[in-house]
Every structure is written in structure tokens, then in C-alpha cells.
Design a protein around this motif. Structure first.
Motif, PDB file in Angstrom:
ATOM      1  N   ALA A 154      36.419 -61.313 -19.149  1.00  0.00           N
ATOM      2  CA  ALA A 154      37.007 -61.255 -17.902  1.00  0.00           C
ATOM      3  C   ALA A 154      36.073 -61.274 -16.534  1.00  0.00           C
ATOM      4  CB  ALA A 154      37.806 -60.027 -17.921  1.00  0.00           C
ATOM      5  N   ALA A 155      34.822 -61.419 -17.010  1.00  0.00           N
ATOM      6  CA  ALA A 155      33.725 -61.263 -15.922  1.00  0.00           C
ATOM      7  C   ALA A 155      33.794 -62.532 -15.095  1.00  0.00           C
ATOM      8  CB  ALA A 155      32.418 -61.076 -16.495  1.00  0.00           C
ATOM      9  N   CYS A 156      34.405 -63.520 -15.388  1.00  0.00           N
ATOM     10  CA  CYS A 156      34.108 -64.815 -14.410  1.00  0.00           C
ATOM     11  C   CYS A 156      35.187 -64.479 -13.331  1.00  0.00           C
ATOM     12  CB  CYS A 156      34.668 -66.018 -14.997  1.00  0.00           C
ATOM     13  SG  CYS A 156      33.451 -66.668 -15.966  1.00  0.00           S
ATOM     14  N   LYS A 157      36.279 -63.748 -13.696  1.00  0.00           N
ATOM     15  CA  LYS A 157      37.382 -63.484 -12.840  1.00  0.00           C
ATOM     16  C   LYS A 157      37.033 -62.487 -11.747  1.00  0.00           C
ATOM     17  CE  LYS A 157      41.601 -63.591 -15.052  1.00  0.00           C
ATOM     18  NZ  LYS A 157      42.389 -62.769 -15.785  1.00  0.00           N
ATOM     19  N   ASP A 158      36.406 -61.749 -12.096  1.00  0.00           N
ATOM     20  CA  ASP A 158      35.956 -60.799 -10.993  1.00  0.00           C
ATOM     21  C   ASP A 158      34.541 -60.709 -10.463  1.00  0.00           C
ATOM     22  OD1 ASP A 158      34.558 -59.498 -13.084  1.00  0.00           O
ATOM     23  OD2 ASP A 158      36.047 -57.912 -13.306  1.00  0.00           O
ATOM     24  N   LYS A 159      34.028 -61.897 -10.730  1.00  0.00           N
ATOM     25  CA  LYS A 159      32.651 -62.334  -9.875  1.00  0.00           C
ATOM     26  C   LYS A 159      31.450 -61.438 -10.489  1.00  0.00           C
ATOM     27  CE  LYS A 159      35.057 -65.080  -7.417  1.00  0.00           C
ATOM     28  NZ  LYS A 159      35.331 -66.331  -8.219  1.00  0.00           N
ATOM     29  N   ARG A 160      31.864 -60.634 -11.721  1.00  0.00           N
ATOM     30  CA  ARG A 160      30.805 -59.851 -12.107  1.00  0.00           C
ATOM     31  C   ARG A 160      29.639 -60.685 -12.808  1.00  0.00           C
ATOM     32  NH1 ARG A 160      31.750 -56.603 -16.250  1.00  0.00           N
ATOM     33  NH2 ARG A 160      33.981 -57.659 -16.738  1.00  0.00           N
TER      34      ARG A 160
END
Lengths: 211, 629
Positions: A154-160
């Protein structure tokens, strides 16, 4: 300045969302060598002599991989089995790695909450990585607290991801410049969250004087 | 014009009908042409007197054939075979001429006539034998090479024979007044009639030197110039011009055009235009030789044959027996063994097309009486007609039977190994070395004698012999072996060998090298355990390098190649079940349908569109869950 070796192990780099960017970023840093093990040994024919020479030419070793079934991808396991030989890495006269550092940089699909006693993975990631920690100990390597990205899918989604990649670069630079806080590392000796204790450049001299 | 077209139609139609049928029946193309000639000539009578004119024209096919033979023979190769050429070939011609001449004298001929007869009959048929050897793939065998050496020497020996025959002229035949020599092959072009000896020699030598020098230095720039023009037909024209020009020059100086073009061929063998020349001349050669054989068939005089049937038959058999006997003795002398020996003995027992040439030359030179010449013509033709039959006899009767003699005489197989490796060429060698280096005992069978000798020098236990012959396989320990590796070149032999081994040992593990897909299917049906396509793995590896060179991650390339191979194996396995050896795959609707389906599935799988991917590693490294982020 320490020489840093990143051993990247990812069997499907073209579909990678995090590790590829981490490796790309790492390869732009002076004094950091990045080796793509799957590109080098697509048929698992590991050149033991070359790998041992590479280890001896560096002071800090980073295992960078996606966390598969609470362990490393198969090729990195094969690498350990073959390269960390008796008489080289451990055992009688096996002191070639003594005093070097080992950092595990991994990406886990599960959320950080899952890696707790109550979570569905039941163990902390530090505990799950115990085999690597003990391997480091046996090889007289200084084992550093792991550098982990949780919920990596999910990291791509929340810019992490961008943030994580930059943190990774900072950690590698700190490793290279010997700016990891030895006191804090010794005190905590546990899961490095939110990040490894990096000493800022301004206080660097003080630490060196202490040490 | 009409009659020319009509004749062309008759000859071509006869060839087109007779030759494929003859080949289908296993008789070879030469016999097909001869039969076509017999049918349109003496049997049906469609063609008549023009055949002898045509025959002179068609003899040019022989000249072209020698040009091509020369092209395929580099000077170094020629030098390497000098011992066989001079020894085997020289002795064959010398001894055969003497024996046949002696026989003719015993039958009451004058010595001059006897000698002419000996020369006519000593020569074998280059055209039939080379064509047959090529068709049967025997050219590279020891026997094939020996045959070639003898034939080559004979072709060269024609030249001194043409020089000697006029000296054998019988004055009574010519009548004293119009007796002269030097006519015939030179015809109107002979410019040397008024020259003295040293001039002739000088001219001859300079002509040969001219051919060599021009061939070596001038042809290359000329051909480059022509090739650059990009006009294919002009290159063909230039190739023809070269051959005809040399032939003409040779006739002019009184040498054999065949020798001249052969020499030019050898000179051009190292040229980069060699294959281009060959492919341009080849069709002309094939057609002219075909025409030549048709005219020989058409020229058979049935009246003479019927009148002298007994004589012709007896003479033919006697001649072939003498020739075979001489060849057999030479084969023993030159240590040619087994199947190769019989190939030489039976393959060259006939008289040849040069015999026809010499007979007509003898007639022109008054060295043979016409009645004898027509009988000789029949003897030569009949012996040529019998040649394909001899080859069939050789293949089906002699070869299977002589195995005993061979293994006992030559290579007693002293040891039996766990593993029998049939064929020790580039393929079998690797397998053998791998097995030996891992401590397994092997027995290697190979039918190339020099290969076996080389291997023995390197302490590899190898035996000379054709593994396709059952007895040799048994001697090598088929009954006790654990494993049979079939690595021979010849596809049919491999299948026979495997079928036999499978019959004898239903439990043995058989690994076979396959030539192509069709061979895979037939090996599959013959009961081979592991089938390996000889170039498939190297092609895959090359493909992998290509993917990597195009920037694909090496591990992805590895996965793609593995997946391709897996899909291909699956497809081949499916196709093997529907393959029918008696039907061309293109005519087998079930096969075609399945092949198309498999191809489509492979394409979809490789582009990652289908479930096929599920079976492969590609799937395994997909991140879990929804990745459309």
C-alpha cells in the motif's frame, strides 16, 4: 569512510514497487556498491570466491530483500549457505568478516500491527529475523536493527515509498560515514522504529571523540 | 521450331514421369532417366536418330559435373587425398585395364582392340555413383571417400586415354587412304594439327596455366563486378560462360574439357563465390546429365541386344566380376573394412558414361570395329542399369549379413559397459566424457574408422562399426547394459537401432538425439525414454542471450526461457500423440488444428494474458493481493 555493500535479492524486480526504487537510489550514493544477485546468478551458480572477495572489500553489508515467508528470497539463502563458509566466515580461522556491520533492509506486505504478539503474524519482525541476527553474531558481524517498510504494497498509494527511499539513502550514508549512534543502538537493541538512530553531521565529531 | 518443342516435350515428359517413380521405388534417379530413354526410344519409338546428336550436347553435363566436383574440393583436400587418389585410383585403372584387355585377347581380339576395350570398360560411372552416394548420404563415409578417389582418378585418366586411343587404330578398319589421327573430340577447332611436339606441349601447359591464373586472379574482381550489378541472370550467364569458355579452350588445345573445368573448379573452391557458382551451374548440370542418360537409354539397340543377348549378358557379368575382384583386392590392400569395402566393390563394378564417350571416340579413330562397339555400348549400358540393383543388394542383403565377419575380423568388442553410446561425433563425445569423468564405464560405437582410431589414442574405449546393426549392438552388451545413448547422425538408422533395442530390452533406458520435431515424434513412437532435440537447448540459450542483450533482467530472461521450453515440451508431447508417420503433418487436420491451438496458447502465455502463467514461476513472484495501486 566505510565501504557499503548492498546485496539486493528480488526475483521479480521488474514488478517491484519499492525495492527497485530503493536500489536505484542506493546506487547513486558514493561509496555504496549495489549488487543485484538475481541478475548475477539467474541460475543459482554463485561464484563463491568472487562473493567472498567482495565481502572482504567492504565494511558494511546490507541485505536488501522483500520479506518472503518470514525469511529471505531463495537466492539470498543459497548465497548464505555457500558464501559464509567455515574457515571464512566462522569456525577455526573464520574471522574474515569480523568487525564488519550487517544491516537487514526488508519490505513486508503486512502492517506493523500484524507483527506483534496479538497480530496475526504473532512475532515482531526482529524476532522473525533472529536467524539472520544469529548468523551475524556467529560471523562476528555487528548486527544492526533492521530497516523495515511495513504495508509495503500500500506504500505507493500513501506516498510512503518516496519517504522510505529517502530514509534508506540517509541510513546508507550514515553507515558509510559511521554516523549510526552506537550508544542509542546499544541501549535500544530492539526494533528500530521509526528509524535507526542516526547522529546528525554536526555532532559527529563528538561521538567519535567519545568512542 | 515445332519439332524442337515437340522433342523437348517428349524428353522432359519422360523424365518428369519416370524419374520420380524410379526414386519412389528406391531405384535412384539415374536409372529413372535410363528407363525413360529406353521407353521413348526403342520401345515406343518417339525419338530417333537425333539422340546421338543430343548425346554429344548432353555430354556437357559431365563437364559441368566435374566443375562442381572441383568446386567442392579445395586444393588442400585434394592434396590430403593424394595417396588414395594415386594409389587406389591408379591401381584400379591400371589393373582393370590389363585384366580386361587380357580377357579380350583370350577371346581372340587383337591387342590394340583389347587395350581399347580395357580402357572403355575400366572406367566407372561418376554420375551414377556420386549421385547415389549423395542421395544415400554415404559421401562422407570411408567407402564413399574411396569411391570418390577412384572416380576422380578415372576422370583424370580419361585424358591420357584419349591420347592413346588414336595410336591403337587398326589400319584395316579405316582403309589406308583416309586414315588419320587427332580427329574426334577436337573437331574443327583443333588448331594443333600442324604443330610439332614441343609446340603442342607448350600450348597445353600454357592453357592449363592460363586457367589456373585466370581462375585465381581474374574471376574474383569480375564476379564482384557482376554480383554488384545485382542481376541474377547475368551472374548465371557469367558462370555458364566461364565453364563453356574453359571447355572450349581445352578442346582447342586438345585437352579434355572435363579436366579443364575440374581444374577451374578446384581453383575457385576457395573463392567466396563458390556457393553462388555451384547453385547457378547445378540445375544445368542436373538437366544435361539427365538428358545424357535418356539418350543412352534411347540409344539401346534392341536388335543388337536380341541377336547377342547371351554374349552381352555374359560379357556384362564377366566385366563386373573382374572390376569387383580388382576393387576387392585393392580394398584389402588399402585396409578398407566392412560396409565400406563392399560399398567400394559393388559401387564401382559398373562401366560408366565415359565409356560411351571413349567408344564413340574409338569409332572415330578406327580403334574399334563398329559391331564390337555396339556390343560394348550395350555392355556398358547394362552394367549401369544393374548398378542401382547392386546398391539395393548392398543395402538390404550384404550390409545386414556381413556384420559377423566385420566384428570378428576387425573390432572384437572386448568389454561390455553399463552404457552403450552409439555415435561418437560432436554429440556423443560430450556425453561419453561426462559419463567417464563420473566413473561410469561406457562402450562407444562409431562407424568412422579414423574417429575410432583417434579416440583410442586418447584411451577411450571405442569400436568401429555401425551401431544400427543388431549383432554389433549385442556384442557391445545390449543384454546387460543399463543405458543406451543414441547419438548418431542418421535419423533412419537411429530409429532402426532404437526399435531393435526396445524389442530386445523392453526395460532399457534409451536416450536419443533428435534431429527435428518430426524425428522427435518418430523417436517417441519407437519407445525412446528421453528425447533431446540436438539444437533446441543451444537455440534456447541463444534466445536467452538475445533477451538479455535487449535489456531484459537476466532472471526474467531465465524465467521466460524456462516457460517457453515448458510450453514447447507440452506442445510437442501433445502433438506426438496425434502425429501419423504415414501422413505429412500438413495433411493431418488433427495435427494442424492442435499445432495452431498450441501456438496460440504459447503466444498468450508468453504475453502473460492467460492462466498458462499460473503454471510458471512468473506467477510465483507476483505480490499478493490487489496490486493495481
Amino acid at each position: 569512510m566505510k565501504r557499503v555493500l548492498v546485496l539486493l535479492s528480488h526475483p521479480n524486480l521488474s514488478q517491484s514497487t519499492v525495492n527497485r526504487r530503493m536500489a536505484q537510489r542506493a546506487s547513486t550514493i558514493d561509496g555504496v556498491s549495489v549488487v543485484d544477485l538475481y541478475a548475477l546468478y539467474p541460475r543459482y551458480k554463485i561464484d563463491i570466491d568472487a562473493e567472498q572477495a567482495r565481502l572482504q572489500a567492504h565494511d558494511a553489508i546490507v541485505f536488501q530483500f522483500p520479506f518472503y515467508w518470514y525469511s529471505t528470497p531463495a537466492l539470498l539463502k543459497e548465497w548464505q549457505d555457500l558464501v559464509l563458509e567455515h574457515g571464512f566466515a566462522y569456525g577455526t580461522a573464520g574471522d574474515k568478516l569480523a568487525g564488519k556491520q550487517l544491516l537487514v533492509a526488508t519490505t513486508a506486505g503486512g502492517a506493523i500491527d500484524a507483527y506483534t504478539e496479538q497480530g496475526h503474524n504473532h512475532f515482531s519482525i526482529r524476532t522473525l529475523l533472529a536467524p539472520l541476527e544469529q548468523t551475524a553474531t556467529l560471523c562476528q558481524l555487528q548486527y544492526l536493527p533492521p530497516f523495515v517498510l511495513f504495508s509495503s504494497l500500500a506504500a505507493c498509494k500513501d506516498k510512503r515509498v518516496t519517504e522510505h527511499v529517502e530514509q534508506y539513502a540517509q541510513v546508507l550514508e550514515a553507515l558509510r560515514d559511521n554516523r549510526l549512534d552506537p550508544v542509542a543502538l546499544a541501549e535500544r537493541n530492539l526494533l528500530a522504529q521509526p528509524a535507526l538512530p542516526i547522529v546528525s553531521r554536526t555532532t559527529l565529531d563528538g561521538i567519535h571523540n567519545d568512542g | 521450331m515445332d519439332s524442337v518443342l515437340f522433342q523437348a516435350f517428349i524428353y522432359l515428359a519422360a523424365a518428369v514421369i519416370a524419374v520420380p517413380i524410379s526414386k519412389k521405388l528406391g531405384l535412384g534417379s539415374v536409372l529413372g532417366y535410363l528407363i525413360a530413354g529406353v521407353i521413348i526410344g526403342p520401345v515406343v519409338g518417339l525419338v530417333g536418330s537425333e539422340t546421338s546428336d543430343l548425346q554429344h550436347f548432353a555430354e556437357f553435363g559431365v563437364v559441368m559435373m566435374l566443375f562442381i566436383v572441383g568446386l567442392e574440393l579445395e586444393p588442400r583436400a585434394l592434396w590430403a587425398m593424394r595417396n588414395k587418389l594415386l594409389g587406389l585410383g591408379g591401381l584400379q585403372v591400371l589393373v582393370t585395364v590389363c585384366l580386361i584387355a587380357a580377357g579380350a585377347m583370350l577371346l581372340g581380339q587383337q591387342w590394340q582392340i583389347a587395350l581399347a576395350v580395357g580402357m572403355v570398360l575400366a572406367l566407372s560411372s561418376t554420375a551414377i555413383v556420386l549421385q547415389t552416394l549423395n542421395e544415400k548420404g554415404l559421401m562422407k563415409s570411408d567407402g564413399g571417400q574411396s569411391c570418390f578417389s577412384v572416380l576422380l582418378f578415372q576422370d583424370i585418366a580419361v585424358i591420357p586415354m584419349l591420347a592413346v586411343i588414336p595410336l591403337l587404330a587398326i589400319p584395316e578398319l579405316a582403309g589406308v587412304t583416309n586414315f588419320h589421327t587427332g580427329d574426334g573430340h577436337g573437331g574443327d577447332l583443333d588448331i594443333m594439327q600442324d604443330m610439332v611436339g614441343w609446340q603442342v606441349t607448350l600450348l597445353t601447359v600454357s592453357a592449363v596455366a592460363f586457367v589456373v591464373v585466370v581462375g585465381h586472379f581474374l574471376t574474383r574482381p569480375v564476379f564482384r563486378f557482376i554480383a554488384n550489378s545485382g542481376l541474377r541472370e547475368i551472374f548465371t550467364a557469367a558462370a555458364l560462360l566461364l565453364v563453356i569458355g574453359i571447355a572450349l579452350l581445352m578442346i582447342l588445345v586438345g585437352l579434355s574439357p572435363a579436366l579443364g573445368t575440374f581444374l577451374a573448379g578446384v581453383v575457385l573452391a576457395t573463392s567466396e563465390y563458390r556457393h553462388e557458382l555451384e547453385s547457378n551451374i547445378e540445375p544445368f548440370k542436373g538437366l544435361l546429365l539427365g538428358l545424357f542418360f535418356i539418350t543412352v537409354g534411347a540409344g539401346v539397340d534392341f536388335a543388337v541386344l536380341v541377336d547377342n543377348l547371351g554374349t552381352v549378358l555374359a560379357l556384362t557379368i564377366a566385366v563386373m566380376f573382374i572390376k569387383a575382384l580388382v576393387l576387392y583386392m585393392l580394398a584389402v590392400l588399402f585396409k578398407i573394412r566392412g560396409a565400406d569395402r563392399w560399398l567400394l566393390v559393388l559401387g564401382l563394378a559398373q562401366a560408366g558414361e565415359f565409356g560411351f564417350v571413349l567408344i564413340s571416340f574409338c569409332l572415330q579413330s578406327y580403334a574399334l570395329p563398329p559391331e564390337l562397339a555396339s556390343i560394348l555400348l550395350l555392355v556398358v549400358a547394362l552394367s549401369m542399369l544393374l548398378t542401382p540393383a547392386l546398391f539395393i543388394f548392398l543395402e538390404n542383403v550384404v550390409q545386414p549379413r556381413m556384420i559377423d565377419a566385420q566384428t570378428r575380423d576387425d573390432d572384437d568388442i572386448t568389454e561390455q559397459g553399463m552404457v552403450i553410446i552409439a555415435g561418437h561425433g560432436r554429440f556423443g563425445q560430450v556425453i561419453n566424457r561426462l559419463l567417464l569423468s563420473n566413473g561410469y564405464k561406457t562402450v562407444v560405437l562409431d562407424r568412422h574408422a579414423d574417429m575410432v582410431d583417434t579416440m583410442r589414442a586418447f584411451k577411450v574405449k571405442s569400436f568401429y562399426g555401425d551401431a544400427a546393426r543388431p549383432d554389433l549392438l549385442h556384442a557391445a552388451g545390449l543384454q546387460t547394459a543399463k543405458l543406451l545413448v543414441v547419438a548418431i547422425d542418421d535419423q533412419e538408422n537411429a530409429l532402426q537401432l532404437i526399435a531393435h533395442a526396445r524389442r530386445e530390452r523392453p526395460d532399457i533406458h534409451i536416450i536419443a538425439r533428435a534431429f527435428d520435431r518430426r524425428h522427435v515424434f518418430r523417436l517417441y513412437q519407437s519407445g525412446t525414454t528421453d528425447i533431446v532435440r540436438e539444437t533446441f537447448d543451444s537455440a534456447l540459450r541463444s534466445g536467452r542471450y538475445a533477451l538479455e542483450a535487449l535489456g531484459m533482467h537476466p532472471y526474467d530472461a531465465e524465467k521466460a526461457v524456462t516457460m517457453y521450453a515448458e510450453e514447447d515440451f507440452k506442445g510437442v508431447r501433445k502433438l506426438a500423440r496425434v502425429y501419423n508417420p504415414d501422413v505429412n503433418p500438413a495433411d493431418n487436420p488433427e495435427y494442424v488444428q492442435l499445432a495452431l491451438e498450441i501456438q496460440a496458447e504459447l503466444d498468450r502465455a508468453m504475453s502473460g494474458e492467460t492462466q498458462a502463467r499460473h503454471d510458471h514461476s512468473e506467477k510465483n513472484w507476483q505480490p499478493p493481493g490487489n496490486t493495481d495501486i
